[in-house]
Motif scaffolding. Structure first.
Motif, PDB file in Angstrom:
ATOM      1  N   LEU B 161      26.578 -24.144   7.919  1.00  0.00           N
ATOM      2  CA  LEU B 161      26.074 -25.101   8.907  1.00  0.00           C
ATOM      3  C   LEU B 161      26.346 -24.647  10.331  1.00  0.00           C
ATOM      4  N   ASN B 162      27.359 -23.771  10.480  1.00  0.00           N
ATOM      5  CA  ASN B 162      27.666 -23.302  11.823  1.00  0.00           C
ATOM      6  C   ASN B 162      26.684 -22.255  12.317  1.00  0.00           C
ATOM      7  N   GLN B 163      25.972 -21.626  11.380  1.00  0.00           N
ATOM      8  CA  GLN B 163      24.963 -20.658  11.813  1.00  0.00           C
ATOM      9  C   GLN B 163      23.772 -21.404  12.404  1.00  0.00           C
ATOM     10  N   PRO B 164      23.216 -20.846  13.487  1.00  0.00           N
ATOM     11  CA  PRO B 164      22.038 -21.521  14.057  1.00  0.00           C
ATOM     12  C   PRO B 164      20.852 -21.436  13.098  1.00  0.00           C
ATOM     13  N   SER B 165      20.114 -22.526  12.967  1.00  0.00           N
ATOM     14  CA  SER B 165      18.977 -22.502  12.035  1.00  0.00           C
ATOM     15  C   SER B 165      17.682 -22.433  12.824  1.00  0.00           C
ATOM     16  N   THR B 166      16.701 -21.780  12.245  1.00  0.00           N
ATOM     17  CA  THR B 166      15.456 -21.554  12.965  1.00  0.00           C
ATOM     18  C   THR B 166      14.259 -22.216  12.291  1.00  0.00           C
ATOM     19  N   HIS B 167      14.449 -22.655  11.055  1.00  0.00           N
ATOM     20  CA  HIS B 167      13.285 -23.122  10.291  1.00  0.00           C
ATOM     21  C   HIS B 167      12.901 -24.544  10.691  1.00  0.00           C
ATOM     22  N   ARG B 168      11.713 -24.951  10.281  1.00  0.00           N
ATOM     23  CA  ARG B 168      11.286 -26.335  10.494  1.00  0.00           C
ATOM     24  C   ARG B 168      11.175 -27.023   9.134  1.00  0.00           C
ATOM     25  N   THR B 169      10.378 -28.092   9.032  1.00  0.00           N
ATOM     26  CA  THR B 169      10.268 -28.765   7.735  1.00  0.00           C
ATOM     27  C   THR B 169       9.521 -27.864   6.749  1.00  0.00           C
ATOM     28  N   ALA B 170       9.699 -28.178   5.464  1.00  0.00           N
ATOM     29  CA  ALA B 170       9.192 -27.298   4.425  1.00  0.00           C
ATOM     30  C   ALA B 170       7.669 -27.333   4.314  1.00  0.00           C
ATOM     31  N   HIS B 171       7.115 -26.181   3.924  1.00  0.00           N
ATOM     32  CA  HIS B 171       5.686 -26.145   3.615  1.00  0.00           C
ATOM     33  C   HIS B 171       5.535 -25.932   2.132  1.00  0.00           C
ATOM     34  N   LEU B 172       5.140 -26.979   1.431  1.00  0.00           N
ATOM     35  CA  LEU B 172       5.153 -26.911  -0.020  1.00  0.00           C
ATOM     36  C   LEU B 172       3.949 -26.168  -0.594  1.00  0.00           C
ATOM     37  N   ASP B 173       2.848 -26.118   0.171  1.00  0.00           N
ATOM     38  CA  ASP B 173       1.642 -25.476  -0.375  1.00  0.00           C
ATOM     39  C   ASP B 173       1.909 -24.026  -0.767  1.00  0.00           C
ATOM     40  N   ALA B 174       2.729 -23.362   0.053  1.00  0.00           N
ATOM     41  CA  ALA B 174       2.999 -21.948  -0.173  1.00  0.00           C
ATOM     42  C   ALA B 174       3.604 -21.714  -1.555  1.00  0.00           C
ATOM     43  N   VAL B 175       4.450 -22.646  -1.994  1.00  0.00           N
ATOM     44  CA  VAL B 175       5.152 -22.461  -3.257  1.00  0.00           C
ATOM     45  C   VAL B 175       4.209 -22.528  -4.448  1.00  0.00           C
ATOM     46  N   PHE B 176       3.184 -23.347  -4.340  1.00  0.00           N
ATOM     47  CA  PHE B 176       2.325 -23.604  -5.486  1.00  0.00           C
ATOM     48  C   PHE B 176       1.627 -22.361  -6.024  1.00  0.00           C
ATOM     49  N   SER B 177       1.363 -21.402  -5.114  1.00  0.00           N
ATOM     50  CA  SER B 177       0.561 -20.263  -5.547  1.00  0.00           C
ATOM     51  C   SER B 177       1.406 -19.113  -6.071  1.00  0.00           C
ATOM     52  N   GLU B 178       2.721 -19.319  -6.186  1.00  0.00           N
ATOM     53  CA  GLU B 178       3.572 -18.184  -6.510  1.00  0.00           C
ATOM     54  C   GLU B 178       4.182 -18.231  -7.907  1.00  0.00           C
ATOM     55  N   ASP B 179       3.534 -18.963  -8.805  1.00  0.00           N
ATOM     56  CA  ASP B 179       4.099 -19.159 -10.133  1.00  0.00           C
ATOM     57  C   ASP B 179       4.449 -17.880 -10.876  1.00  0.00           C
ATOM     58  N   HIS B 180       3.525 -16.918 -10.836  1.00  0.00           N
ATOM     59  CA  HIS B 180       3.749 -15.710 -11.620  1.00  0.00           C
ATOM     60  C   HIS B 180       4.900 -14.895 -11.065  1.00  0.00           C
ATOM     61  N   ALA B 181       4.967 -14.865  -9.726  1.00  0.00           N
ATOM     62  CA  ALA B 181       6.060 -14.144  -9.091  1.00  0.00           C
ATOM     63  C   ALA B 181       7.394 -14.760  -9.500  1.00  0.00           C
ATOM     64  N   ILE B 182       7.434 -16.100  -9.546  1.00  0.00           N
ATOM     65  CA  ILE B 182       8.672 -16.791  -9.897  1.00  0.00           C
ATOM     66  C   ILE B 182       9.069 -16.478 -11.331  1.00  0.00           C
ATOM     67  N   GLU B 183       8.087 -16.471 -12.214  1.00  0.00           N
ATOM     68  CA  GLU B 183       8.365 -16.171 -13.619  1.00  0.00           C
ATOM     69  C   GLU B 183       8.983 -14.774 -13.759  1.00  0.00           C
ATOM     70  N   ALA B 184       8.412 -13.828 -13.022  1.00  0.00           N
ATOM     71  CA  ALA B 184       8.910 -12.454 -13.101  1.00  0.00           C
ATOM     72  C   ALA B 184      10.319 -12.339 -12.531  1.00  0.00           C
ATOM     73  N   SER B 185      10.566 -12.994 -11.375  1.00  0.00           N
ATOM     74  CA  SER B 185      11.918 -12.881 -10.804  1.00  0.00           C
ATOM     75  C   SER B 185      12.938 -13.558 -11.706  1.00  0.00           C
ATOM     76  N   THR B 186      12.562 -14.707 -12.313  1.00  0.00           N
ATOM     77  CA  THR B 186      13.495 -15.377 -13.217  1.00  0.00           C
ATOM     78  C   THR B 186      13.951 -14.412 -14.295  1.00  0.00           C
ATOM     79  N   ALA B 187      12.988 -13.744 -14.913  1.00  0.00           N
ATOM     80  CA  ALA B 187      13.316 -12.838 -16.009  1.00  0.00           C
ATOM     81  C   ALA B 187      14.242 -11.726 -15.536  1.00  0.00           C
TER      82      ALA B 187
END
Lengths: 106, 595
Positions: B161-187
């Motif tokens: 929490l002491n590190q300065p943060s740069t991000h804003r609120t989340a963008h959920l659309d981006a996550v939806f298209s990455e299913d296959h990548a997630i499956e591969a990284s999980t494995a």
């Protein structure tokens, strides 16, 4: 003795050039008996069911073991990976599987 | 102020972790979807105050349930400085994708692998260093139940929490298209950092389930268990309750009466017969209610409720509902309001409405108070438990009958696919925290609803002041004269009828208002009621109390959860209609049989 396999739906195909009728019966999870293991071939059903099944660990290629079946047409308990799941037979019928031969006794 | 959000799947001990971090007492339950409201707490981390938000348990961001929508909406609309992902270490193979989804939102994340004790027992070993490198997030092994790893968690959070943060609120659309990548990284991550046993060792859960889910014994065992728990509460609670009642009476005769003896009679009457009798009579039941909630917590957190859902699903399916609806009925035994909110785990609106229609018939702890009082007054110590048990059965019967009548209107084809968590024994700390939470809740209600209700009853029965209290000439007498044609066919007299009217607000008031109406408390009140009523009238009164509208909070919850005033009015009218018809049939039948 006969096993009841009424939950399986056969699909009839007709091959015109050979005049051949082919009947394909796809095995689904609801037909698997207690103690048997199967490998998931495909998940059907609406997106919501599909999504819930995936989150609980069901995916193509994973093996599923049937732990117990409820009485009076009640749900069945299956094990996928480290997770135990209970699901209704009508939902289990949405999961196509291939039966795995029982492991040989040591 | 910085904000931290907790996120994770159901049954990962997320609420327990929240409780341990904050010291507050959120409800914890071994049942998917227990935490339905967003619980927040402010704690001091390092040198600053931080707000912690406990998000509902979700399976994935793509899900279609109300809870999953709540989480998506929260993350899209609120700034979060740090996200804490809780993963059940025993199920890391299938929970890791959720962590990857969350990390891809771009919010700084800490991954907590909870239940390290269970994972160790199962022979699962996890290399947190490697996993952290692959996830590009801190990974910490912990046990929320026993407190292991908590130093590391707070230290990490403070540093992050002491590190300065740069991000804003989340963008959920981006996550939806990455299913296959997630499956591969999980494995690949599982391959690199986790070692799992080939076969699960046969644990205590398997052995217990062989008995609890036995094809023939499972259901009888469930009913036996319920009966025993209920007996346990009653036998243990009764002496404590008598003790409290004795103490309250002593305080009155030894302390309050001499002290107020030279006050104006009306004021003395108002304070002693109105407020003290009313609130005191209710307070005597607090010990039993606490015991009741402690036992309910034990059952809820043990994981047995999911087994009950398995056992009851075949029957519930025939009534147009599913196993979860039955579990909500059981939860309703504590309080109907959280049970109604618990239906949010159901996706189909029809199924939710049908379940919400039957939940208010659950014999909640507030109604239990009324029944304990009446049975103590009119039934012998031997018959009282049987009478109470019959009311529990009738509570189920009203719910099931209502479902049968209405299932044609609310048709759903919701899938029934739920997780069966292993049995877990909650720690004393968990149970005590929850018990304290319930007592606080009760006392809060006591100070608002009950006191206000009791005061209102006292005024209605004592004004105008120149007539005898609670007689036909008082305000209450006039109300009752108006309602007499409806209530006399079901054997409910003027005084009881008035108590029922106040019962609309909350059932906790019923006993207190009886005390205010008669101007008596405890044993004296019971004695008078035993003189005035016979058991048929008393049972009819209890039937009505069981079936009609539980309380204003329940009605308000029905309205907000169904988002329909029409539905709320329908449940109110149906329950009144059913209550009157059942009482009419019972009372007239019993009289006809010359009881």
């Amino acid at each position: 003795m006969l096993k009841k396999i009424s939950t399986l739906k056969p699909v009839w195909y007709y091959q015109e050039s050979l005049s051949l009728i082919v009947v394909i019966v796809k095995l689904n999870l609801s037909a698997i008996q207690v103690g048997e293991t199967a490998i998931i071939q495909a998940l059907h059903g609406d997106p919501a069911l599909h999504c819930r099944l995936e989150a609980l660990g069901f995916s193509t290629g994973k093996s599923v073991m049937v732990i117990r079946r409820g009485r009076f047409g009640g749900p069945m308990q299956v094990r996928v990976g480290m997770t135990d799941v209970i699901l209704r037979l009508s939902d289990a019928a949405r999961i196509d599987i291939q039966q795995k031969p029982a492991p040989a006794a040591p | 102020m910085k904000r931290i959000a907790l996120i994770g799947m159901p049954n990962t001990g997320k609420s327990t972790l929240f409780n341990r971090l904050t010291g507050a007492s959120a409800r914890v339950g071994n049942w998917p979807g227990i935490t339905v409201d967003l619980m927040t707490a402010k704690i001091i981390l390092g040198s600053s105050i931080v707000q912690i938000v406990d998000l509902p348990g979700i399976y994935s961001f793509h899900g279609f349930s109300e809870d999953e929508k709540v989480v998506r909406d929260f993350l899209e609309n609120n700034h979060v400085d740090q996200i804490v992902i809780i993963i059940g270490a025993t199920q890391i193979d299938r929970q890791l994708p959720l962590a990857l989804q969350v990390i891809r939102l771009g919010i700084p994340a800490v991954v907590i692998l909870n239940m390290e004790d269970e994972a160790r027992q199962l022979g699962i070993s996890i290399d947190t260093q490697r996993m952290g490198d692959a996830l590009q997030a801190s990974v910490i092994l912990a046990s929320a139940k026993y407190g292991a790893g908590f130093n590391e968690i707070t230290q990490t959070l403070i540093a992050r929490l002491n590190q300065p943060s740069t991000h804003r609120t989340a963008h959920l659309d981006a996550v939806f298209s990455e299913d296959h990548a997630i499956e591969a990284s999980t494995a690949s991550i599982l391959e690199a950092a986790v070692q799992m046993p080939k076969l699960l060792p046969e644990g205590i859960t398997t052995r217990l389930d062989r008995i609890c889910l036995h094809p023939w014994l499972g259901l009888p065992l469930f009913f036996l268990l319920m009966f025993l728990l209920f007996q346990f509460i009653f036998t243990l609670g009764k002496p404590i309750q008598d003790g409290v009642a004795w103490l309250l009476a002593e305080v009155r005769t030894q302390g309050l009466e001499p002290w107020t003896s030279d006050w104006p009679p009306l004021l003395q009457g108002f304070l002693l017969d109105g407020i003290y009798s009313g609130v005191g009579t209710v307070a005597a039941f607090v010990p039993i209610i606490i015991l009741f909630f402690l036992v309910m917590t034990l059952v809820e957190d043990s994981g047995y409720l999911s087994r009950v859902a398995f056992l009851m699903d075949a029957l519930m399916a025939r009534l147009g509902m599913d196993g979860r609806s039955f579990v909500m009925l059981l939860m309703g035994f504590g309080c109907n309001v959280p049970a109604l909110m618990g239906t949010r785990v159901m996706r189909s609106h029809s199924l939710r409405l049908l379940t919400m229609l039957v939940v208010p018939f659950s014999l909640c702890s507030a109604r239990l108070q009324v029944f304990l009082f009446i049975t103590a007054a009119l039934f012998t110590i031997k018959t009282a438990p049987a009478v109470l048990f019959s009311l529990y059965l009738l509570s189920f019967a009203s719910a099931l009958m209502t479902a049968l009548l209405f299932k044609g209107r609310y048709v759903s084809n919701e899938p029934f696919v739920i997780e069966l968590p292993p049995y877990r024994l909650p720690t004393c700390r968990q149970i005590m925290m929850r018990g304290w939470h319930e007592v606080r809740h009760f006392l809060r209600r006591a100070t608002r609803f009950i006191t206000a209700g009791v005061i209102a009853v006292w005024f209605l029965t004592h004004f105008p002041t120149d007539v005898p209290p609670a007689s036909a000439e008082t305000l209450a007498g006039h109300i009752m004269a108006f309602l007499k044609p409806v209530l006399s066919p079901i054997g409910i007299d003027a005084e009881l009828g008035l108590a029922l009217i106040f019962g609309f607000v909350a059932k906790e008031i019923v006993v207190g208002s009886l005390a205010a109406i008669y101007g008596l408390e405890g044993d004296a009140l019971m004695g008078l009621m035993a003189q005035k009523l016979d058991w048929v009238q008393a049972y009819s009164f209890m039937l009505f109390t069981l079936i009609y509208v539980p309380c204003l909070s329940t009605v308000a919850t029905l309205r907000s959860e169904s988002r329909s005033s029409a539905f709320m009015w329908m449940t109110v009218i149906w329950s009144l209609l059913l209550a009157w018809s059942v009482c009419f049939a019972f009372y007239q039948g019993a009289r006809w049989l010359e009881f």
